[in-house]
Design an enzyme around this catalytic site. Sequence first.
Site, PDB file in Angstrom:
ATOM      1  N   GLY A  14      13.512 -21.156  21.641  1.00 28.85           N
ATOM      2  CA  GLY A  14      13.068 -20.137  22.594  1.00 28.85           C
ATOM      3  C   GLY A  14      12.905 -20.468  24.011  1.00 28.85           C
ATOM      4  CB  ALA A  15      15.035 -22.210  26.194  1.00 30.55           C
ATOM      5  CB  THR A  16      15.551 -16.421  26.361  1.00 31.24           C
ATOM      6  OG1 THR A  16      14.510 -15.949  25.474  1.00 31.24           O
ATOM      7  CG2 THR A  16      16.790 -17.108  25.896  1.00 31.24           C
ATOM      8  CB  ILE A  19       5.814 -22.266  27.773  1.00 36.22           C
ATOM      9  CG1 ILE A  19       4.641 -21.753  28.274  1.00 36.22           C
ATOM     10  CG2 ILE A  19       6.043 -23.806  27.739  1.00 36.22           C
ATOM     11  CD1 ILE A  19       3.701 -22.021  27.421  1.00 36.22           C
ATOM     12  N   GLY A  20       9.270 -21.938  27.225  1.00 40.82           N
ATOM     13  CA  GLY A  20      10.688 -22.469  26.914  1.00 40.82           C
ATOM     14  C   GLY A  20      11.478 -22.452  28.055  1.00 40.82           C
ATOM     15  CE1 TYR A 171       1.330 -17.798  17.681  1.00 42.72           C
ATOM     16  CE2 TYR A 171      -1.122 -18.334  18.252  1.00 42.72           C
ATOM     17  CZ  TYR A 171       0.428 -18.386  18.404  1.00 42.72           C
ATOM     18  OH  TYR A 171       0.383 -19.295  19.477  1.00 42.72           O
TER      19      TYR A 171
END
Length: 268
Positions: A14-16, A19-20, A171
Site C-alpha cells: 500500500g505504498a502508492t 503513510i505507505g 475495520y
Amino acid sequence: MPASLSGRTVLVTGATTGIGYETARRLTERGGIVLLHGRTAEEARAAAERLIATADVEENRLCTLAADFSHLEEVELLARRVTLEHPHLDVLVNNAAIAAPERHTVTPDGNELAFQVNFLAHYLLTNLLHEALTSEPGGRVVNVSSSLHRTASIQWNDPNRTRRYSRLAAYAQSQLALTVFASDPRVTAVSIHPGICDTALLPLYGLEGSAATEGAAHIVRLCDPATEIVNGAYYDRDQRVAPAAAASEERTVKRLHKLADLLVGYHA
C-alpha cells in the site's frame, strides 16, 4: 538524516498513497532498497515516478510491484515474484488497508473485504515470504495497525460478519487480527498505531489528522536495525505500550493462526 538503512531491502504494501507512500520515500532517502507495492502496476509506477521527480530518490533503489489484495491469487503471485527477485528481505511493512465499505462486501475468495485486504492478505504474504525474511538474522515485520483494535472483537464463528455487519466493527476486527498476528512466533514482528493521519482512513477516526509523513516516521524507526524490537510488541507512535489483552494471549494467537490458514487455504 542518517543512512542507517543503507542496502536494506524493504517491501512496503500500500505504498502508492498516504503513510505507505511517505514510508517508501523516507526509506529510500535513508539508503534503503524499497519494493513499492500498489494495487495495480499503473498505480505503483506512478508512485515511483512521483518519488523520483519530487524526492531525493534514486531510480535504482525502487522496484514496483502490483497485487490487488482482494484477490488472494494475486498475493501469491506477488510473493513468488519477491522470492525470486529478492531472496533476502530485511523488512516487510504490512501497511495496505481500506476502510470497510458501508455495505457488507465479500471478495471472490469468500471473505469479508476489509478482513481480507487488511489482514488475511498480509497474513498470507508474510507466511509466503518467511524464507526471504529469515534467510539472514534480523529480518522483521512491521504491521501498521490502529488504536481502534482496542474496540474490536474477533467473531470466531462469523469472521466475515454475515449475520451482523457494521463497517467500523469490521475495520476494527481486521486491525485487532493484524495486531494479534504480530505475536505469531514464526517471524519477529511488531505492530504500530502510527497516529491519526490525514489519509483516506481519516473519516474512521475524526475530522483532523497529522501529516502522513509524521506517521511514516514512526514506522521507519521500527524498520531501522538500530531500533531493537521484541516479537509481538505494540507501539502507539513512538511509544511501546500494551495492546488490547487479546493481542498477546497465546490461545488467541493460535486460534487466529488456525482460522487464517483456513480462510486463505494456506498450509505451511
